[in-house]
Design an enzyme around this catalytic site. Sequence first.
Site, PDB file in Angstrom:
ATOM      1  N   GLY A  36       0.832  -1.209   0.000  1.00 23.82           N
ATOM      2  CA  GLY A  36       0.000   0.000   0.000  1.00 23.82           C
ATOM      3  C   GLY A  36       0.861   1.251   0.000  1.00 23.82           C
ATOM      4  O   GLY A  36       0.460   2.305   0.499  1.00 23.82           O
ATOM      5  N   ALA A  37       2.060   1.115  -0.583  1.00 18.00           N
ATOM      6  CA  ALA A  37       3.047   2.196  -0.499  1.00 18.00           C
ATOM      7  C   ALA A  37       2.619   3.445  -1.250  1.00 18.00           C
ATOM      8  O   ALA A  37       3.146   4.524  -1.009  1.00 18.00           O
ATOM      9  CB  ALA A  37       4.391   1.707  -1.032  1.00 18.00           C
ATOM     10  N   GLY A  95      -0.330   4.696  -0.996  1.00 18.82           N
ATOM     11  CA  GLY A  95      -1.419   5.308  -0.229  1.00 18.82           C
ATOM     12  C   GLY A  95      -0.906   6.356   0.750  1.00 18.82           C
ATOM     13  O   GLY A  95       0.274   6.710   0.756  1.00 18.82           O
ATOM     14  N   GLN A  96      -1.839   6.814   1.583  1.00 19.18           N
ATOM     15  CA  GLN A  96      -1.537   7.924   2.500  1.00 19.18           C
ATOM     16  C   GLN A  96      -0.491   7.550   3.546  1.00 19.18           C
ATOM     17  O   GLN A  96       0.487   8.276   3.743  1.00 19.18           O
ATOM     18  CB  GLN A  96      -2.817   8.319   3.247  1.00 19.18           C
ATOM     19  CG  GLN A  96      -3.951   8.749   2.368  1.00 19.18           C
ATOM     20  CD  GLN A  96      -3.900  10.246   2.138  1.00 19.18           C
ATOM     21  OE1 GLN A  96      -2.904  10.909   2.401  1.00 19.18           O
ATOM     22  NE2 GLN A  96      -4.980  10.773   1.651  1.00 19.18           N
ATOM     23  N   ASP A 131      -2.992   3.350  19.214  1.00 16.85           N
ATOM     24  CA  ASP A 131      -3.933   3.403  20.331  1.00 16.85           C
ATOM     25  C   ASP A 131      -3.188   3.718  21.629  1.00 16.85           C
ATOM     26  O   ASP A 131      -3.640   4.508  22.454  1.00 16.85           O
ATOM     27  CB  ASP A 131      -4.670   2.059  20.459  1.00 16.85           C
ATOM     28  CG  ASP A 131      -5.264   1.640  19.126  1.00 16.85           C
ATOM     29  OD1 ASP A 131      -6.141   2.340  18.626  1.00 16.85           O
ATOM     30  OD2 ASP A 131      -4.800   0.626  18.558  1.00 16.85           O
ATOM     31  N   HIS A 172      -7.581  -4.006  17.798  1.00 18.32           N
ATOM     32  CA  HIS A 172      -7.489  -2.612  17.342  1.00 18.32           C
ATOM     33  C   HIS A 172      -8.856  -2.251  16.752  1.00 18.32           C
ATOM     34  O   HIS A 172      -9.068  -2.263  15.544  1.00 18.32           O
ATOM     35  CB  HIS A 172      -6.382  -2.449  16.303  1.00 18.32           C
ATOM     36  CG  HIS A 172      -6.451  -1.119  15.590  1.00 18.32           C
ATOM     37  ND1 HIS A 172      -6.179   0.072  16.220  1.00 18.32           N
ATOM     38  CD2 HIS A 172      -6.783  -0.788  14.321  1.00 18.32           C
ATOM     39  CE1 HIS A 172      -6.351   1.068  15.366  1.00 18.32           C
ATOM     40  NE2 HIS A 172      -6.718   0.574  14.203  1.00 18.32           N
TER      41      HIS A 172
END
Length: 342
Positions: free
Chosen positions: A12-13, A15-16, A160, A188
């Site tokens: 997912g590199a 992506g944000q 978290d 999570h």
Amino acid sequence: MAYAPTTVTITGAGGQIGYALLFRIAAGGMLGQGRPVRLKLLEIPQGMRAAEGAALELQDGAFPLLAGVEVSDDPRTAFDGCNIALLVGARPRGPGMERADLLAANAGIFGPQGAAINAVAADDVRVVVVGNPANTNALIAAASAPDVPADRFEALTRLDHNRALGQLAAVLEVPVSAIRDVTIWGNHSATQFPDVAHATVSDPSTGSRIGVVDALAERLGGREAAERWLDETFIPRVAGRGAEIIEVRGSSSVASAAHAAISHVRDSVLGTTEGWTSAALVSRGEYGVPEGLVSSYPVTSTGDGYRIVEGLELDARSRARVDASVAELVAERDAVRALGVA
Ligand code: NAX
């Protein structure tokens, strides 16, 4: 001593969170100065241009520690020789999608990625899952990689943990560094249990440590008020912080998530300093969590991976909160088992 480059694969590199991770890793923020890194970026075809653009910018950063960047849409290429994998890319919940659909879509991502890691990653590979549902995605990847020890698969709950520290520091009016031994238990998700029963805070004038619950009681006007604040404000706020960020920012947490992922790996490979942090690890039955579930625990590291802090007492209310989150993990595991995965 000169180190050989560490190969870090980021899915997912394009992506944000990927974009927020890459440059800090290239600058030495994750593995420390003096440790060169080779980045391998995995995307799906639709995300390739964004990842390729990030790769161009990495080149333009002229990072002395960056030993190379490769972009691919083939998991076997991207995980080849991988020492550290950050699994960020996942299928988000779309309109009308039930939880079972979401788990099935992600099983279709994390199963093949686990299999590719099994086939081509380095022998010492460590995997951190960020993409949601992170705990169960880690379980799926681990189940698909039978030759990799299951304890190499972890999921991120450091965000978290950091959110909990931020809330406590604000109400106690102390720096976050004054607080230690907060724990995130479980999933999570909204059922997670941010637990301060063992947490302490240092008194800036004397340097001595007192329990966070006692410090809250002092500040909020008694033990009952402290417990009410924990139950009615702190726990829901930490567990619901992702939704709050989306509401205020108009988009999900990115920089704080990338920072948490970097801190997770950094503390695992360089060691935790004072007290413990939180990470979701494969259970061997610790604290009554069924074996094989990926559940968040208090953890420490001396530089060779996380170990669960054992022997903490949980009172009945805490136990019930841990059990509720673990029940959700059991339900997620059973749902993916019904799909024939894990
Ligand atoms: P983006 O949608 O910006 O980026 C995700 C990227 O993953 C996209 O570029 C997409 O093309 C790519 N992708 C999808 N499937 C892929 C596959 N099979 N292989 C490789 N790449 C693939 O999302 P972003 O904001 O970066 O968030 C990524 C994930 O992190 C989401 O699942 C999100 O829910 C999760 N988060 C987890 C957090 C945690 O604490 N564990 C907190 C932050 C975040 O919500």
